[in-house]
Design an enzyme around this catalytic site. Structure first.
Site, PDB file in Angstrom:
ATOM      1  N   TYR A  36      44.875  53.317  24.026  1.00  0.00           N
ATOM      2  CA  TYR A  36      43.968  54.414  23.639  1.00  0.00           C
ATOM      3  C   TYR A  36      42.629  53.888  23.110  1.00  0.00           C
ATOM      4  O   TYR A  36      42.010  54.529  22.267  1.00  0.00           O
ATOM      5  CB  TYR A  36      44.600  55.298  22.549  1.00  0.00           C
ATOM      6  CG  TYR A  36      45.972  55.814  22.865  1.00  0.00           C
ATOM      7  CD1 TYR A  36      46.182  56.714  23.917  1.00  0.00           C
ATOM      8  CD2 TYR A  36      47.073  55.405  22.129  1.00  0.00           C
ATOM      9  CE1 TYR A  36      47.439  57.198  24.204  1.00  0.00           C
ATOM     10  CE2 TYR A  36      48.344  55.878  22.405  1.00  0.00           C
ATOM     11  CZ  TYR A  36      48.519  56.778  23.447  1.00  0.00           C
ATOM     12  OH  TYR A  36      49.767  57.251  23.718  1.00  0.00           O
ATOM     13  N   ASP A 258      63.184  67.343  22.519  1.00  0.00           N
ATOM     14  CA  ASP A 258      62.630  65.988  22.493  1.00  0.00           C
ATOM     15  C   ASP A 258      62.579  65.550  21.033  1.00  0.00           C
ATOM     16  O   ASP A 258      61.660  65.899  20.297  1.00  0.00           O
ATOM     17  CB  ASP A 258      61.238  65.989  23.131  1.00  0.00           C
ATOM     18  CG  ASP A 258      60.589  64.610  23.118  1.00  0.00           C
ATOM     19  OD1 ASP A 258      61.199  63.664  22.565  1.00  0.00           O
ATOM     20  OD2 ASP A 258      59.476  64.485  23.671  1.00  0.00           O
ATOM     21  N   LYS A 287      61.887  55.984  19.550  1.00  0.00           N
ATOM     22  CA  LYS A 287      61.183  55.561  18.332  1.00  0.00           C
ATOM     23  C   LYS A 287      62.114  54.914  17.294  1.00  0.00           C
ATOM     24  O   LYS A 287      62.395  53.734  17.427  1.00  0.00           O
ATOM     25  CB  LYS A 287      60.384  56.726  17.769  1.00  0.00           C
ATOM     26  CG  LYS A 287      59.187  57.039  18.669  1.00  0.00           C
ATOM     27  CD  LYS A 287      57.998  57.647  17.951  1.00  0.00           C
ATOM     28  CE  LYS A 287      56.753  57.564  18.801  1.00  0.00           C
ATOM     29  NZ  LYS A 287      56.609  58.665  19.751  1.00  0.00           N
TER      30      LYS A 287
HETATM   31  C1  LIG Z   1      56.324  58.942  21.140  1.00  0.00           C
HETATM   32  C2  LIG Z   1      56.926  60.104  21.786  1.00  0.00           C
HETATM   33  C3  LIG Z   1      57.303  60.076  23.142  1.00  0.00           C
HETATM   34  C4  LIG Z   1      57.024  58.879  24.024  1.00  0.00           C
HETATM   35  O1  LIG Z   1      57.699  57.746  23.605  1.00  0.00           O
HETATM   36  P1  LIG Z   1      57.233  56.293  24.149  1.00  0.00           P
HETATM   37  O2  LIG Z   1      58.279  55.379  23.606  1.00  0.00           O
HETATM   38  O3  LIG Z   1      55.868  56.051  23.573  1.00  0.00           O
HETATM   39  O4  LIG Z   1      57.218  56.368  25.610  1.00  0.00           O
HETATM   40  C5  LIG Z   1      57.922  61.182  23.667  1.00  0.00           C
HETATM   41  N1  LIG Z   1      58.165  62.280  22.927  1.00  0.00           N
HETATM   42  C6  LIG Z   1      57.818  62.338  21.625  1.00  0.00           C
HETATM   43  C7  LIG Z   1      58.144  63.563  20.845  1.00  0.00           C
HETATM   44  C8  LIG Z   1      57.176  61.266  21.017  1.00  0.00           C
HETATM   45  O5  LIG Z   1      56.823  61.342  19.728  1.00  0.00           O
END
Ligand SMILES: *Cc1c(COP(=O)(O)O)cnc(C)c1O
Length: 437
Positions: A36, A258, A287
């Protein structure tokens, strides 16, 4: 209560003289394409030589209190001894073996533990190596769920303004169209149905209508439960998620949470779906899954979803398989992370962080440029009417903290193990810097 890594000095931060940057930095810095970042104008990155607990040590000897926890991953702080020991142990035995036709104990144990932790019958775990891929897998799972059930044409997703689900092409297309990169990549991205969260009667009715009208095209509803993270740290309450569950059921579509950001305690409960009392059909994790150490993500399906793939037809198998899926080192790290959630009072620590951040950020409320201050779990947000991000970033470093504003917000997502003094430094630095004219 904590490990020795928390014995880091909590007194004055060290400010050594401005030594020259290390040679690895001057030689390699222009070769690394940063995320970024406008490579021409962005200030150079800070050379980091070590981490410990909630501290990041720079090459010149300065130590910054970390307010970001490396994109929300390092929930136990850096270098937790249990994480180190378990990863090292796995390294001795077997760093990696593919899951193609093979299975190992770290992946099997982790899948079993995730299934036990997640609500309802979410218990079929598909591993991958990043959150974006976990969301892509969830999308493929949902689309193929319908195909395997003999239903054609259900390839669209309903997703929400303010949402963020990743940077790959499939996931960009379900991010907020304004915050995300829809315009830039128009023509590449498939079009999905991005609408408002059902926060009230009008938006609920609108979503109900959309689901009714487009039922034949919709594979599922995709949402970040309770907190939309990278789209601006926007909060909504559990009632929104209950409405989504009810609407998904009424229109016979799949509900995908998600939880790449919200999973593993960040909002105050182990998963956001626990607090909401809502069980989705598919959940994505990433994460903090591996405690901030190694890349790992997972897409976890319910029995209803899994059953659609359970057949004698090889073409009805889930057609996905990342090279490093279920990496043994990463799974060992995730198992060690789950050990720590069992042995150490992480959710109590999140509560304490919430209380302290609420008080510590409160003075921001009166400031002229501040439009909102909000805290949920270990997420603290100050929203501004205008923002000078480069100035703020530099001022925070000068104040001895690492805080990375984006959009129009300054936020904190510290490690759950952060000490009260370090957290006070973070909130104090925000109050100080935002008070400046
Ligand atoms: C960070 C994030 C992603 C993407 O994860 P990466 O490991 O960066 O590919 C997807 N969904 C949510 C809610 C996120 O915070």
């Amino acid at each position: 209560m904590h490990g020795p890594h928390d014995a880091a000095p909590t007194g004055e931060l060290r400010h050594a003289g401005s030594a020259d940057p290390p040679s690895w930095f001057t030689r390699g810095r222009d070769r690394v394409w940063l995320p970024y970042a406008q490579m021409k104008t962005a200030p150079p990155p800070l050379p980091v030589v070590a981490t410990n607990g909630s501290r990041i040590r720079l090459a010149d000897g300065r130590e910054l209190v970390d307010g970001v926890a490396s994109w929300w991953t390092a929930c136990h702080g850096y270098n937790h001894p249990h994480m180190r020991i378990e990863i090292a142990r796995q390294l001795e035995t077997m760093p990696h073996v593919m899951l193609g036709g093979l299975l190992h104990e770290p992946a099997a144990r982790l899948a079993e533990r995730l299934a036990a932790l997640l609500p309802g019958d979410l218990g079929r775990v598909f591993f991958s190596d990043s959150g974006s891929v976990a969301v892509e897998v969830a999308m493929k799972m949902a689309v193929q769920y319908w195909i395997n059930n003999g239903v054609r044409g259900r390839t669209k997703f309903v997703a929400f303004r303010g949402g963020y689900h990743g940077d790959t092409t499939a996931t960009m297309a379900v991010c907020d169209p304004d915050e995300g990169m829809h315009r830039l990549f128009k023509g590449l991205l498939p079009e999905h149905l991005i609408t408002d969260l059902p926060r009230d009667e009008a938006t609920t009715a609108a979503l109900d209508r959309l689901l009714g009208e487009r039922a034949d095209a919709i594979a599922g509803i995709l949402v970040e439960p309770l907190v939309q993270g990278a789209g601006g740290m926007l909060f909504h309450d559990a009632a929104v998620l209950r409405r989504l569950r009810a609407l998904a059921d009424r229109h016979g579509t799949l509900l995908i949470f998600d939880e790449v950001f919200t999973g593993f305690g960040r909002t105050g409960s182990m998963f956001a779906c626990d607090a909401a009392g809502v069980v989705p059909d598919i959940v994505t994790l990433g994460k903090a899954l591996s405690g901030g150490t190694l890349p790992l993500a997972a897409t976890v399906a319910s029995e209803r979803v899994f059953r659609a793939f359970w057949s004698d037809d090889p073409m009805q198998a889930l057609m996905h398989g990342p090279t490093f899926m279920g990496n043994a080192l990463a799974c060992a790290a995730a198992n060690a992370s789950l050990d720590l959630f069992e042995r150490e009072p992480r959710l109590d620590q999140v509560k304490a962080i919430e209380t302290q951040m609420t008080a510590g950020l409160a003075p921001c409320r009166g400031l002229p440029n501040v439009v909102d201050v909000r805290v949920r779990g270990a997420i603290g947000v100050v929203e501004l009417s205008t923002i000078d991000i480069p100035r703020l970033k530099a001022r925070f470093v000068a104040e001895g903290v690492y805080v990375r504003p984006f959009g129009r917000i300054v936020y904190l997502t510290p490690a759950f193990t952060i000490g009260a003094e370090d957290l006070a430094r973070l909130t104090g630095a925000i109050v100080t810097v935002l008070s400046e004219p």
